[in-house]
Motif scaffolding. Sequence first.
Motif, PDB file in Angstrom:
ATOM      1  N   ALA A  12       0.839  -1.194   0.000  1.00 47.64           N
ATOM      2  CA  ALA A  12       0.000   0.000   0.000  1.00 47.64           C
ATOM      3  C   ALA A  12       0.878   1.248   0.000  1.00 47.64           C
ATOM      4  CB  ALA A  12      -0.918   0.000   1.217  1.00 47.64           C
ATOM      5  N   LYS A  46      -8.907   5.095  -3.325  1.00 52.50           N
ATOM      6  CA  LYS A  46      -8.221   3.804  -3.192  1.00 52.50           C
ATOM      7  C   LYS A  46      -8.212   3.163  -4.570  1.00 52.50           C
ATOM      8  CE  LYS A  46      -8.255  -0.639  -0.778  1.00 52.50           C
ATOM      9  NZ  LYS A  46      -8.324  -1.582  -1.898  1.00 52.50           N
ATOM     10  N   ASP A  48      -6.700  -0.090  -6.706  1.00 53.03           N
ATOM     11  CA  ASP A  48      -6.059  -1.406  -6.674  1.00 53.03           C
ATOM     12  C   ASP A  48      -5.461  -1.677  -8.040  1.00 53.03           C
ATOM     13  OD1 ASP A  48      -6.938  -1.890  -4.032  1.00 53.03           O
ATOM     14  OD2 ASP A  48      -8.871  -2.593  -4.766  1.00 53.03           O
ATOM     15  N   GLU A  58      -1.711  -1.062  -3.820  1.00 47.11           N
ATOM     16  CA  GLU A  58      -2.861  -0.239  -3.456  1.00 47.11           C
ATOM     17  C   GLU A  58      -2.356   1.192  -3.364  1.00 47.11           C
ATOM     18  OE1 GLU A  58      -5.529  -3.209  -0.655  1.00 47.11           O
ATOM     19  OE2 GLU A  58      -4.256  -1.717   0.295  1.00 47.11           O
ATOM     20  N   PHE A  60      -3.347   4.993  -2.303  1.00 44.91           N
ATOM     21  CA  PHE A  60      -4.288   5.766  -1.499  1.00 44.91           C
ATOM     22  C   PHE A  60      -3.946   7.244  -1.579  1.00 44.91           C
ATOM     23  CE2 PHE A  60      -4.253   1.659   0.654  1.00 44.91           C
ATOM     24  CZ  PHE A  60      -5.587   1.450   0.941  1.00 44.91           C
TER      25      PHE A  60
END
Length: 131
Positions: A12, A46, A48, A58, A60
């Motif tokens: 992430a 978000k 993916d 991911e 963000f």
Amino acid sequence: MSSPLLGLHHVALICADYARSRDFYVRVLGLTVLAEHYREARESWKLDLALPDGGQLELFSFPAAPPRPSRPEAQGLRHLAFRVAALEPVIERLAAEGVDCEPIRVDEYTGRRFTFFADPDGLPLELYEIG
């Protein structure tokens, strides 16, 4: 005793400018969008992204996220490395997009070639040639 961990599922990343980072990871690096959601309660996107080996990134966005310290190197995640078949075509693709790569180096332990570059927020990324 063997590890119960089966592999890496995702990494992430938090970005400062969602549109800029989305363009970088999707258009410049060529990753495939799996899903994209705006989370109203968090004022956050978000995204993916699929890697060819089944792993995922991911991406963000969060309002007012502090910048990541990179230099001097801080504790925590040092960099994110991508396997590539050959360095030069990827370096050329990045250069065409205005992304600078460091000079190619050789891993003293494996003999494999690698280079570093940065994403739009300065996150260190590595290309590691697997031949």
